[in-house]
Design a protein around this motif. Structure first.
Motif, PDB file in Angstrom:
ATOM      1  N   LEU A  27      59.990 -75.389  -1.508  1.00  0.00           N
ATOM      2  CA  LEU A  27      59.296 -74.917  -2.917  1.00  0.00           C
ATOM      3  C   LEU A  27      57.885 -75.321  -2.653  1.00  0.00           C
ATOM      4  N   VAL A  28      57.685 -76.505  -1.856  1.00  0.00           N
ATOM      5  CA  VAL A  28      56.436 -77.093  -1.719  1.00  0.00           C
ATOM      6  C   VAL A  28      55.683 -76.062  -0.726  1.00  0.00           C
ATOM      7  N   LEU A  29      56.289 -75.438   0.174  1.00  0.00           N
ATOM      8  CA  LEU A  29      55.671 -74.671   1.080  1.00  0.00           C
ATOM      9  C   LEU A  29      55.336 -73.158   0.776  1.00  0.00           C
ATOM     10  N   LEU A  30      56.446 -72.878  -0.366  1.00  0.00           N
ATOM     11  CA  LEU A  30      55.970 -71.521  -0.901  1.00  0.00           C
ATOM     12  C   LEU A  30      54.756 -71.713  -1.970  1.00  0.00           C
ATOM     13  N   ILE A  31      54.638 -72.648  -2.611  1.00  0.00           N
ATOM     14  CA  ILE A  31      53.584 -72.898  -3.450  1.00  0.00           C
ATOM     15  C   ILE A  31      52.195 -72.972  -2.788  1.00  0.00           C
ATOM     16  N   ILE A  32      52.112 -73.639  -1.289  1.00  0.00           N
ATOM     17  CA  ILE A  32      50.892 -73.680  -0.522  1.00  0.00           C
ATOM     18  C   ILE A  32      50.745 -72.159  -0.154  1.00  0.00           C
ATOM     19  N   PHE A  33      51.608 -71.591   0.337  1.00  0.00           N
ATOM     20  CA  PHE A  33      51.509 -70.067   0.782  1.00  0.00           C
ATOM     21  C   PHE A  33      50.821 -69.280  -0.334  1.00  0.00           C
ATOM     22  N   MET A  34      51.454 -69.367  -1.465  1.00  0.00           N
ATOM     23  CA  MET A  34      50.974 -68.507  -2.614  1.00  0.00           C
ATOM     24  C   MET A  34      49.638 -68.776  -3.174  1.00  0.00           C
ATOM     25  N   VAL A  35      49.100 -70.069  -2.873  1.00  0.00           N
ATOM     26  CA  VAL A  35      47.890 -70.456  -3.363  1.00  0.00           C
ATOM     27  C   VAL A  35      46.745 -70.117  -2.074  1.00  0.00           C
ATOM     28  N   SER A  36      47.235 -70.326  -1.030  1.00  0.00           N
ATOM     29  CA  SER A  36      46.365 -69.952   0.140  1.00  0.00           C
ATOM     30  C   SER A  36      46.054 -68.557   0.692  1.00  0.00           C
ATOM     31  N   ALA A  37      47.022 -67.784   0.459  1.00  0.00           N
ATOM     32  CA  ALA A  37      46.977 -66.288   0.893  1.00  0.00           C
ATOM     33  C   ALA A  37      46.041 -65.339   0.216  1.00  0.00           C
ATOM     34  N   PRO A  38      45.573 -65.624  -0.944  1.00  0.00           N
ATOM     35  CA  PRO A  38      44.104 -64.948  -1.441  1.00  0.00           C
ATOM     36  C   PRO A  38      43.142 -65.397  -0.749  1.00  0.00           C
ATOM     37  N   LEU A  39      43.137 -66.585  -0.606  1.00  0.00           N
ATOM     38  CA  LEU A  39      41.805 -67.133   0.196  1.00  0.00           C
ATOM     39  C   LEU A  39      41.634 -66.646   1.644  1.00  0.00           C
ATOM     40  N   MET A  40      42.688 -66.404   2.076  1.00  0.00           N
ATOM     41  CA  MET A  40      42.311 -65.831   3.682  1.00  0.00           C
ATOM     42  C   MET A  40      42.073 -64.401   3.702  1.00  0.00           C
ATOM     43  N   THR A  41      42.310 -63.757   2.724  1.00  0.00           N
ATOM     44  CA  THR A  41      41.781 -62.127   2.959  1.00  0.00           C
ATOM     45  C   THR A  41      40.394 -61.865   2.485  1.00  0.00           C
ATOM     46  N   LYS A  42      39.746 -63.069   2.155  1.00  0.00           N
ATOM     47  CA  LYS A  42      38.433 -62.940   1.595  1.00  0.00           C
ATOM     48  C   LYS A  42      37.328 -62.918   2.840  1.00  0.00           C
ATOM     49  N   GLY A  43      36.625 -61.794   3.019  1.00  0.00           N
ATOM     50  CA  GLY A  43      35.752 -61.385   3.915  1.00  0.00           C
ATOM     51  C   GLY A  43      34.114 -61.536   3.637  1.00  0.00           C
ATOM     52  N   VAL A  44      33.368 -61.175   4.660  1.00  0.00           N
ATOM     53  CA  VAL A  44      31.946 -61.146   4.346  1.00  0.00           C
ATOM     54  C   VAL A  44      31.618 -59.987   3.545  1.00  0.00           C
ATOM     55  N   SER A  45      30.887 -60.284   2.724  1.00  0.00           N
ATOM     56  CA  SER A  45      30.404 -59.450   1.569  1.00  0.00           C
ATOM     57  C   SER A  45      29.173 -58.391   2.136  1.00  0.00           C
ATOM     58  N   VAL A  46      29.220 -57.416   2.295  1.00  0.00           N
ATOM     59  CA  VAL A  46      28.318 -56.507   2.727  1.00  0.00           C
ATOM     60  C   VAL A  46      28.282 -55.204   1.944  1.00  0.00           C
ATOM     61  N   ASP A  47      27.092 -54.700   1.451  1.00  0.00           N
ATOM     62  CA  ASP A  47      27.057 -53.481   0.898  1.00  0.00           C
ATOM     63  C   ASP A  47      26.597 -52.382   1.808  1.00  0.00           C
ATOM     64  N   LEU A  48      27.720 -51.724   2.210  1.00  0.00           N
ATOM     65  CA  LEU A  48      27.530 -50.641   3.126  1.00  0.00           C
ATOM     66  C   LEU A  48      26.318 -49.524   2.762  1.00  0.00           C
ATOM     67  N   PRO A  49      25.620 -48.688   3.541  1.00  0.00           N
ATOM     68  CA  PRO A  49      25.113 -47.593   3.129  1.00  0.00           C
ATOM     69  C   PRO A  49      26.038 -46.545   2.925  1.00  0.00           C
ATOM     70  N   ASN A  50      25.605 -45.516   2.141  1.00  0.00           N
ATOM     71  CA  ASN A  50      26.237 -44.333   1.596  1.00  0.00           C
ATOM     72  C   ASN A  50      25.771 -43.374   2.583  1.00  0.00           C
ATOM     73  N   ALA A  51      26.785 -42.522   3.177  1.00  0.00           N
ATOM     74  CA  ALA A  51      26.550 -41.477   4.225  1.00  0.00           C
ATOM     75  C   ALA A  51      27.567 -40.071   4.059  1.00  0.00           C
ATOM     76  N   HIS A  52      27.196 -39.060   4.221  1.00  0.00           N
ATOM     77  CA  HIS A  52      28.146 -37.741   4.228  1.00  0.00           C
ATOM     78  C   HIS A  52      28.832 -37.848   5.518  1.00  0.00           C
ATOM     79  N   ALA A  53      30.101 -38.266   5.353  1.00  0.00           N
ATOM     80  CA  ALA A  53      30.858 -38.563   6.638  1.00  0.00           C
ATOM     81  C   ALA A  53      32.361 -38.544   6.264  1.00  0.00           C
ATOM     82  N   PRO A  54      33.197 -37.976   6.866  1.00  0.00           N
ATOM     83  CA  PRO A  54      34.465 -38.347   6.590  1.00  0.00           C
ATOM     84  C   PRO A  54      34.888 -39.755   6.567  1.00  0.00           C
TER      85      PRO A  54
END
Length: 139
Positions: A27-54
């Protein structure tokens, strides 16, 4: 193992396992993974340019090089000093094997800096290079 006491005076080992500590640990491991999972998916914030491309489907497991608005360079999620970029790219085992990299550059990053980074990437031996943009909405 526990010992059971019989009225006859002979003592023998009990064959039952106490699973309560195991359940507590799980149960302790389950709680640790539930709390840490959203933190691992955080990436670098980049505002990409828009372009006419598929729209290009990027494999989630491909290596990304991001350039943020404050001109910091990230390989994956770890920051790489600009003066060590070629060394880091050349020594990266995954890049040596795959020779593929996707570049995310913020829209406000000067073109000259992006051009220098692309030259370093090519110099490091990357054969497949993708520039990522946000597709424009079409009506």
């Amino acid at each position: 193992m526990g010992m059971s006491s019989n009225s006859g005076g002979s003592r023998r080992a009990m064959s039952e396992i106490n699973v309560t500590p195991f359940v507590d640990v799980m149960l302790v491991l389950l709680i640790i993974f539930m709390v840490s999972a959203p933190l691992m998916t955080k990436g670098v914030s980049v505002d990409l340019p828009n372009a006419h491309a598929p729209r290009m489907d990027i494999d989630q497991e491909k290596l990304l090089l991001s350039v943020s608005v404050d001109k910091k360079v990230y390989l994956g999620e770890s920051e790489v000093p600009f003066d060590r970029l070629e060394e880091v790219l050349s020594n990266n085992e995954r890049l040596k094997r795959e020779k593929e990299l996707y570049v995310f550059a913020d829209e406000k990053v000067p073109y000259g800096l992006v051009a220098k980074i692309l030259a370093i990437v090519r110099k490091a031996g990357i054969e497949k290079l993708g520039l990522v943009t946000d597709p424009l909405e079409t009506e």
